[in-house]
Motif scaffolding. Sequence first.
Motif, PDB file in Angstrom:
ATOM      1  N   TYR A  51       0.847  -1.193   0.000  1.00 35.56           N
ATOM      2  CA  TYR A  51       0.000   0.000   0.000  1.00 35.56           C
ATOM      3  C   TYR A  51       0.881   1.241   0.000  1.00 35.56           C
ATOM      4  N   TYR A  52       0.565   2.144  -0.916  1.00 34.86           N
ATOM      5  CA  TYR A  52       1.342   3.362  -1.099  1.00 34.86           C
ATOM      6  C   TYR A  52       0.484   4.589  -0.805  1.00 34.86           C
ATOM      7  N   CYS A  53       1.102   5.526  -0.139  1.00 32.30           N
ATOM      8  CA  CYS A  53       0.513   6.833   0.103  1.00 32.30           C
ATOM      9  C   CYS A  53       1.041   7.787  -0.972  1.00 32.30           C
ATOM     10  N   ALA A  54       0.200   8.725  -1.389  1.00 33.64           N
ATOM     11  CA  ALA A  54       0.615   9.680  -2.409  1.00 33.64           C
ATOM     12  C   ALA A  54       0.034  11.059  -2.112  1.00 33.64           C
ATOM     13  N   ALA A  55       0.763  12.083  -2.529  1.00 37.70           N
ATOM     14  CA  ALA A  55       0.335  13.471  -2.327  1.00 37.70           C
ATOM     15  C   ALA A  55       0.243  14.189  -3.659  1.00 37.70           C
ATOM     16  N   GLY A  56      -0.805  15.000  -3.792  1.00 35.99           N
ATOM     17  CA  GLY A  56      -0.973  15.775  -5.013  1.00 35.99           C
ATOM     18  C   GLY A  56      -0.353  17.152  -4.904  1.00 35.99           C
ATOM     19  N   ARG A  57      -0.551  17.967  -5.926  1.00 36.13           N
ATOM     20  CA  ARG A  57      -0.066  19.347  -5.930  1.00 36.13           C
ATOM     21  C   ARG A  57      -0.964  20.197  -5.027  1.00 36.13           C
ATOM     22  N   PRO A  58      -0.413  21.280  -4.457  1.00 43.24           N
ATOM     23  CA  PRO A  58      -1.232  22.128  -3.585  1.00 43.24           C
ATOM     24  C   PRO A  58      -2.529  22.567  -4.251  1.00 43.24           C
ATOM     25  N   PHE A  59      -3.625  22.298  -3.585  1.00 40.89           N
ATOM     26  CA  PHE A  59      -4.980  22.698  -3.969  1.00 40.89           C
ATOM     27  C   PHE A  59      -5.474  22.044  -5.256  1.00 40.89           C
ATOM     28  N   ALA A  60      -4.710  21.108  -5.800  1.00 37.55           N
ATOM     29  CA  ALA A  60      -5.142  20.454  -7.027  1.00 37.55           C
ATOM     30  C   ALA A  60      -6.112  19.327  -6.723  1.00 37.55           C
ATOM     31  N   VAL A  61      -6.951  19.022  -7.682  1.00 35.88           N
ATOM     32  CA  VAL A  61      -7.890  17.910  -7.538  1.00 35.88           C
ATOM     33  C   VAL A  61      -7.112  16.598  -7.562  1.00 35.88           C
ATOM     34  N   VAL A  62      -7.495  15.673  -6.714  1.00 37.83           N
ATOM     35  CA  VAL A  62      -6.898  14.342  -6.729  1.00 37.83           C
ATOM     36  C   VAL A  62      -8.007  13.311  -6.864  1.00 37.83           C
ATOM     37  N   GLY A  63      -7.651  12.225  -7.535  1.00 36.08           N
ATOM     38  CA  GLY A  63      -8.617  11.163  -7.736  1.00 36.08           C
ATOM     39  C   GLY A  63      -7.922   9.860  -7.986  1.00 36.08           C
ATOM     40  N   ARG A  71      -6.363   8.776 -10.747  1.00 32.03           N
ATOM     41  CA  ARG A  71      -5.251   8.748 -11.690  1.00 32.03           C
ATOM     42  C   ARG A  71      -3.923   8.934 -10.956  1.00 32.03           C
ATOM     43  N   GLN A  72      -2.969   8.102 -11.270  1.00 32.60           N
ATOM     44  CA  GLN A  72      -1.654   8.236 -10.640  1.00 32.60           C
ATOM     45  C   GLN A  72      -1.008   9.563 -11.011  1.00 32.60           C
ATOM     46  N   SER A  73      -1.348  10.096 -12.155  1.00 31.74           N
ATOM     47  CA  SER A  73      -0.780  11.377 -12.586  1.00 31.74           C
ATOM     48  C   SER A  73      -1.297  12.554 -11.763  1.00 31.74           C
ATOM     49  N   ASP A  74      -2.320  12.339 -10.931  1.00 31.61           N
ATOM     50  CA  ASP A  74      -2.792  13.392 -10.028  1.00 31.61           C
ATOM     51  C   ASP A  74      -1.804  13.654  -8.896  1.00 31.61           C
ATOM     52  N   TYR A  75      -0.857  12.749  -8.705  1.00 31.13           N
ATOM     53  CA  TYR A  75       0.008  12.778  -7.536  1.00 31.13           C
ATOM     54  C   TYR A  75       1.460  13.005  -7.935  1.00 31.13           C
TER      55      TYR A  75
END
Length: 125
Positions: free
Chosen positions: A94-106, A108-112
Amino acid sequence: QVLLEESGGGLVQAGGSLRLSCAASGGTFGWLGMGWFRQAPGKEREFVAAIPSRGGSSYNTDSVKGRFTISRDNAKNTVYLQMNSLKPDDTAVYYCAAGRPFAVVGQRQSDYTSWGQGTQVTVSS
């Protein structure tokens, strides 16, 4: 660059529970959408759950509907994944991931943009 460190993985019997934690450093945690992904042996990494910076959540409903809950504690710079009613099919890293500041995350791995090293979850039958 946000640094992420997962913990809480381990071996559990089917039907049991685990809570994964992901501690973040190096960024303003409250601005970041966060997500959990997993990768089972021989399979592609798949989306598990996401929680945007401003609340709400989304899940891979086919895989974890009603069993997993994502939450965050901005005061502790930590995101959690509560996993209940675990099944052998939940066995994965299991991996944790963070997106760009204030960006939408969902899903897609490219969101992070930042990823942790992963924590192993093994569910025995």
